[in-house]
Design an enzyme around this catalytic site. Structure first.
Site, PDB file in Angstrom:
ATOM      1  N   ILE A  61     -10.892 -72.176 -19.445  1.00 21.15           N
ATOM      2  CA  ILE A  61     -11.397 -73.340 -18.690  1.00 21.15           C
ATOM      3  C   ILE A  61     -12.783 -73.724 -19.211  1.00 21.15           C
ATOM      4  O   ILE A  61     -13.103 -74.908 -19.350  1.00 21.15           O
ATOM      5  CB  ILE A  61     -11.445 -73.030 -17.172  1.00 21.15           C
ATOM      6  CG1 ILE A  61     -10.059 -72.599 -16.694  1.00 21.15           C
ATOM      7  CG2 ILE A  61     -11.915 -74.246 -16.390  1.00 21.15           C
ATOM      8  CD1 ILE A  61     -10.029 -72.067 -15.277  1.00 21.15           C
ATOM      9  N   LEU A  82     -18.084 -62.735 -24.846  1.00 17.07           N
ATOM     10  CA  LEU A  82     -16.874 -62.686 -25.676  1.00 17.07           C
ATOM     11  C   LEU A  82     -15.970 -61.510 -25.297  1.00 17.07           C
ATOM     12  O   LEU A  82     -15.218 -61.009 -26.120  1.00 17.07           O
ATOM     13  CB  LEU A  82     -17.242 -62.646 -27.165  1.00 17.07           C
ATOM     14  CG  LEU A  82     -18.103 -63.822 -27.640  1.00 17.07           C
ATOM     15  CD1 LEU A  82     -18.438 -63.689 -29.127  1.00 17.07           C
ATOM     16  CD2 LEU A  82     -17.408 -65.168 -27.398  1.00 17.07           C
ATOM     17  N   LYS A 162     -10.812 -62.124 -13.767  1.00 20.30           N
ATOM     18  CA  LYS A 162      -9.882 -62.931 -12.964  1.00 20.30           C
ATOM     19  C   LYS A 162      -8.447 -62.416 -12.883  1.00 20.30           C
ATOM     20  O   LYS A 162      -7.558 -63.155 -12.451  1.00 20.30           O
ATOM     21  CB  LYS A 162      -9.865 -64.355 -13.497  1.00 20.30           C
ATOM     22  CG  LYS A 162      -9.381 -64.445 -14.943  1.00 20.30           C
ATOM     23  CD  LYS A 162      -8.981 -65.845 -15.305  1.00 20.30           C
ATOM     24  CE  LYS A 162      -8.206 -65.845 -16.601  1.00 20.30           C
ATOM     25  NZ  LYS A 162      -7.170 -66.797 -16.702  1.00 20.30           N
ATOM     26  N   SER A 202     -11.733 -70.254  -6.383  1.00 20.07           N
ATOM     27  CA  SER A 202     -10.291 -70.158  -6.610  1.00 20.07           C
ATOM     28  C   SER A 202      -9.540 -70.411  -5.314  1.00 20.07           C
ATOM     29  O   SER A 202     -10.016 -70.077  -4.222  1.00 20.07           O
ATOM     30  CB  SER A 202      -9.969 -68.752  -7.120  1.00 20.07           C
ATOM     31  OG  SER A 202      -8.585 -68.521  -7.053  1.00 20.07           O
ATOM     32  N   TYR A 249     -10.031 -59.412  -6.254  1.00 21.83           N
ATOM     33  CA  TYR A 249     -10.461 -60.607  -6.990  1.00 21.83           C
ATOM     34  C   TYR A 249     -10.727 -61.752  -6.013  1.00 21.83           C
ATOM     35  O   TYR A 249     -11.766 -62.410  -6.049  1.00 21.83           O
ATOM     36  CB  TYR A 249      -9.384 -61.006  -8.010  1.00 21.83           C
ATOM     37  CG  TYR A 249      -9.509 -62.439  -8.490  1.00 21.83           C
ATOM     38  CD1 TYR A 249     -10.522 -62.798  -9.370  1.00 21.83           C
ATOM     39  CD2 TYR A 249      -8.630 -63.430  -8.046  1.00 21.83           C
ATOM     40  CE1 TYR A 249     -10.645 -64.122  -9.796  1.00 21.83           C
ATOM     41  CE2 TYR A 249      -8.748 -64.736  -8.464  1.00 21.83           C
ATOM     42  CZ  TYR A 249      -9.762 -65.080  -9.338  1.00 21.83           C
ATOM     43  OH  TYR A 249      -9.893 -66.385  -9.740  1.00 21.83           O
ATOM     44  N   LYS A 253     -14.309 -63.851  -4.930  1.00 22.92           N
ATOM     45  CA  LYS A 253     -14.527 -65.303  -4.935  1.00 22.92           C
ATOM     46  C   LYS A 253     -15.005 -65.772  -3.568  1.00 22.92           C
ATOM     47  O   LYS A 253     -15.905 -66.605  -3.452  1.00 22.92           O
ATOM     48  CB  LYS A 253     -13.228 -66.033  -5.333  1.00 22.92           C
ATOM     49  CG  LYS A 253     -12.864 -65.856  -6.800  1.00 22.92           C
ATOM     50  CD  LYS A 253     -13.871 -66.548  -7.697  1.00 22.92           C
ATOM     51  CE  LYS A 253     -13.670 -66.261  -9.156  1.00 22.92           C
ATOM     52  NZ  LYS A 253     -14.687 -66.843 -10.035  1.00 22.92           N
ATOM     53  N   ARG A 391       5.291 -59.533  -6.835  1.00 26.68           N
ATOM     54  CA  ARG A 391       4.092 -58.908  -7.405  1.00 26.68           C
ATOM     55  C   ARG A 391       3.078 -58.664  -6.272  1.00 26.68           C
ATOM     56  O   ARG A 391       2.871 -59.548  -5.428  1.00 26.68           O
ATOM     57  CB  ARG A 391       3.510 -59.850  -8.461  1.00 26.68           C
ATOM     58  CG  ARG A 391       2.331 -59.305  -9.203  1.00 26.68           C
ATOM     59  CD  ARG A 391       1.942 -60.211 -10.354  1.00 26.68           C
ATOM     60  NE  ARG A 391       1.479 -61.522  -9.925  1.00 26.68           N
ATOM     61  CZ  ARG A 391       1.008 -62.453 -10.732  1.00 26.68           C
ATOM     62  NH1 ARG A 391       0.951 -62.219 -12.039  1.00 26.68           N
ATOM     63  NH2 ARG A 391       0.608 -63.619 -10.272  1.00 26.68           N
TER      64      ARG A 391
HETATM   65  C1  UD1 Z   1      -3.733 -66.123  -8.946  1.00 25.93           C
HETATM   66  C2  UD1 Z   1      -4.594 -66.741  -7.906  1.00 25.93           C
HETATM   67  C3  UD1 Z   1      -5.472 -67.794  -8.511  1.00 25.93           C
HETATM   68  C4  UD1 Z   1      -6.281 -67.177  -9.602  1.00 25.93           C
HETATM   69  C5  UD1 Z   1      -5.365 -66.572 -10.630  1.00 25.93           C
HETATM   70  C6  UD1 Z   1      -6.198 -65.831 -11.628  1.00 25.93           C
HETATM   71  C7  UD1 Z   1      -3.488 -66.736  -5.722  1.00 25.93           C
HETATM   72  C8  UD1 Z   1      -2.700 -67.538  -4.750  1.00 25.93           C
HETATM   73  N1  UD1 Z   1      -3.789 -67.348  -6.860  1.00 25.93           N
HETATM   74  O1  UD1 Z   1      -2.907 -67.119  -9.391  1.00 25.93           O
HETATM   75  O2  UD1 Z   1      -6.331 -68.331  -7.548  1.00 25.93           O
HETATM   76  O3  UD1 Z   1      -7.121 -68.126 -10.206  1.00 25.93           O
HETATM   77  O4  UD1 Z   1      -4.498 -65.636 -10.010  1.00 25.93           O
HETATM   78  O5  UD1 Z   1      -5.424 -65.081 -12.487  1.00 25.93           O
HETATM   79  O6  UD1 Z   1      -3.857 -65.616  -5.510  1.00 25.93           O
HETATM   80  N2  UD1 Z   1       4.693 -65.251 -12.213  1.00 25.93           N
HETATM   81  C9  UD1 Z   1       5.925 -64.745 -12.590  1.00 25.93           C
HETATM   82  N3  UD1 Z   1       5.976 -64.020 -13.742  1.00 25.93           N
HETATM   83  C10 UD1 Z   1       4.899 -63.757 -14.514  1.00 25.93           C
HETATM   84  C11 UD1 Z   1       3.641 -64.283 -14.127  1.00 25.93           C
HETATM   85  C12 UD1 Z   1       3.584 -65.019 -12.950  1.00 25.93           C
HETATM   86  O7  UD1 Z   1       6.920 -64.948 -11.923  1.00 25.93           O
HETATM   87  O8  UD1 Z   1       5.026 -63.058 -15.526  1.00 25.93           O
HETATM   88  C13 UD1 Z   1       4.620 -66.055 -10.994  1.00 25.93           C
HETATM   89  C14 UD1 Z   1       3.684 -65.453  -9.954  1.00 25.93           C
HETATM   90  O9  UD1 Z   1       4.360 -64.578  -9.123  1.00 25.93           O
HETATM   91  C15 UD1 Z   1       3.218 -66.722  -9.235  1.00 25.93           C
HETATM   92  C16 UD1 Z   1       3.261 -67.805 -10.289  1.00 25.93           C
HETATM   93  O10 UD1 Z   1       4.083 -67.303 -11.332  1.00 25.93           O
HETATM   94  O11 UD1 Z   1       4.123 -67.064  -8.236  1.00 25.93           O
HETATM   95  C17 UD1 Z   1       1.904 -68.092 -10.853  1.00 25.93           C
HETATM   96  O12 UD1 Z   1       1.301 -66.864 -11.209  1.00 25.93           O
HETATM   97  P1  UD1 Z   1      -0.087 -66.793 -11.974  1.00 25.93           P
HETATM   98  O13 UD1 Z   1      -0.066 -67.721 -13.104  1.00 25.93           O
HETATM   99  O14 UD1 Z   1      -0.363 -65.355 -12.248  1.00 25.93           O
HETATM  100  O15 UD1 Z   1      -1.109 -67.365 -10.948  1.00 25.93           O
HETATM  101  P2  UD1 Z   1      -1.362 -66.989  -9.404  1.00 25.93           P
HETATM  102  O16 UD1 Z   1      -0.946 -65.624  -9.110  1.00 25.93           O
HETATM  103  O17 UD1 Z   1      -0.817 -68.094  -8.592  1.00 25.93           O
END
Ligand code: UD1
Length: 438
Positions: A61, A82, A162, A202, A249, A253, A391
């Site tokens: 970002i 870094l 993060k 966040s 985490y 925040k 997760r």
């Molecule tokens: C979380 C935080 C967000 C933060 C971010 C930092 C919450 C609601 N959100 O994002 O504020 O900035 O972490 O890393 O806590 N997923 C899969 N398979 C994967 C990876 C992810 O199914 O291999 C799913 C997760 O379960 C989730 C969605 O994809 O439902 C997004 O996941 P991700 O990109 O890790 O972000 P958040 O967990 O939403």
């Protein structure tokens, strides 16, 4: 002493005054002083070189925000240790900025990179001293408390850990860097009179409140006790605090927001804007900047990319038993360029001093399966998936109500999920990975 790299002409703008032998207001007082009293060269240098300090500016970002700042004409100082980014990102931005300004008559802003940890007080002090407003502005010993002024007019703070999972395993690492680091950093900034601060918060601060199944208003997690009229027309009272934070985490925040809110209350010179990011994905439409973390990918889109490129065999979908239309978790995915532009809007909003929070989201939710489908459409191939258990620390739904940012910052998202996928695909193609591994 940290070293800096960077190029770019310093600003050629000229210091000007109302009349030849007129008076000028100093930046820190409303008083006037005669030109004779001050060193005009120093004054000119100072006024021509105003900077935005971006801490963590080589990350995903951060780098996109630096690029948008540079296109908008801001001089930028990046500080990055870094630990989760590469210095080549800075070289890339430098070259993009040079190309961009070759085609315009406008002044090319200056970009500088300091490889330093924002928690290293000695290194940070040395850097901030380089941008201190020089002594000629000190008018008398009585005004020595006004001595520290800076050519840095705003700070954007991205330098946080993060990874939710890691924060559960190593909470102290997160509290030390994200919370302790920010307290020390703000203390130092205050000593230098730099009090315009944009904080990367966040959506995670909403915790399990997110699961209420409707877009989240900023008031649902407030740092001050306040009342507001909800979307159903009912007046509601919210107490300061948060409910159902699911991981360290998220707690860091939330704590940082609370600390910054207290700071702005205690010292009204501070302007603090906390931006609650929803789920940033995508990359610059040129395909030249993208997400390239050193750490193992844990967020959805970087994992999807690893599956596409063959680095991972299959995408694990974390749960399909959520209370959502297709059972997979729903998030508010926002193009990183839209997100980056939100920071520019926040910097410009400093007319209202104090602490203010904004959601940066699109207001639209997409499930994991919808993201996979959108990416498959763009890359024209099947992405193998397997459903596994939920997760730890995840919520089923997290979508923004984006109205406050639109009304108060004049900002809203412009790019779709499809645009995010197209831009990511372009980045992959440019990187050559798609051709090599598919
Ligand atoms: C979380 C935080 C967000 C933060 C971010 C930092 C919450 C609601 N959100 O994002 O504020 O900035 O972490 O890393 O806590 N997923 C899969 N398979 C994967 C990876 C992810 O199914 O291999 C799913 C997760 O379960 C989730 C969605 O994809 O439902 C997004 O996941 P991700 O990109 O890790 O972000 P958040 O967990 O939403």
């Amino acid at each position: 002493m940290p070293g800096s790299t960077g190029s770019g002409a310093s600003s050629p703008g000229r210091f000007s005054s109302g009349s030849e032998c007129g008076e000028v207001n100093t930046p820190f007082t409303e008083r006037s002083v005669l030109f004779d009293d001050i060193d005009l060269d120093l004054v000119q240098k100072s006024i021509n070189a105003l900077y935005i300090l971006v801490v963590g500016g080589c990350g995903f970002i951060g780098s996109h925000t630096v690029w948008e700042l540079a296109k908008a004409g801001y001089n930028v100082i990046i500080i990055d240790n870094l630990s989760n980014a590469f210095s080549s990102v800075f070289d890339r931005i430098e070259s993009m900025v040079s190309d961009y300004y070759e085609k315009t008559p406008e002044r090319r802003p200056s970009l500088k990179l300091y490889e330093a940890d924002y928690r290293d007080r000695q290194a940070m002090t040395a850097i901030l001293e380089e941008y201190e407003i020089p002594a000629p502005f000190v008018l008398s010993p009585a005004e020595s408390d006004l001595r520290k002024g800076s050519n840095i007019t705003g700070v954007i703070h991205f330098a946080a850990h993060k990874a939710v999972g890691e924060s559960i395993k190593q909470p102290l690492k997160y509290y030390a860097n994200n919370v302790g680091g920010m307290i020390d950093f703000c203390t130092l900034l205050g000593e230098f009179g730099i009090k315009n601060f944009v904080f990367s918060s966040s959506a995670t601060v909403y915790g399990t409140v997110a699961d209420i199944g409707i877009p989240l208003r900023e008031e649902y997690c407030s740092q001050q006790t306040t009342d507001f009229v909800d979307d159903d027309g009912e007046r509601k009272l919210v107490h300061s605090g948060s409910s159902g934070l699911t991981n360290p985490y998220g707690r860091t925040k939330w704590m940082c927001e609370a600390i910054l809110s207290d700071l702005a209350y205690a010292d009204p010179e501070w302007t603090v804007t906390a931006l609650r990011y929803f789920n940033p994905i995508g990359c610059d439409e040129s395909g030249l900047l993208g997400e390239d973390p050193r750490d193992t990918a844990t967020n959805l889109m970087p994992v999807v990319l690893r599956v596409i490129t063959g680095a991972l065999p299959v995408l694990s979908i974390y749960g399909n038993d959520y209370d959502t239309p297709d059972g997979t978790a729903v998030r508010d995915y926002i193009h990183v360029t839209d997100l980056a532009k939100g920071h520019l809007a926040a910097l410009k909003s400093r007319a209202d001093r104090g602490f203010r929070v904004y959601n940066l989201g699109s207001g639209r939710g997409s499930s994991v399966l919808e993201v996979v489908d959108a990416m498959e459409q763009v890359c024209g191939r099947k992405i193998p998936t397997q459903v596994v258990g939920r997760r730890e620390g995840d919520v089923g739904m997290c979508v923004a109500k984006a109205r406050r940012a639109e009304e108060e910052l004049g900002w809203r998202t412009e790019k779709s999920l499809e645009a995010c996928c197209r831009d990511i695909w372009r980045f992959l193609e440019r990187a050559g990975e798609a051709l090599v591994t598919l």
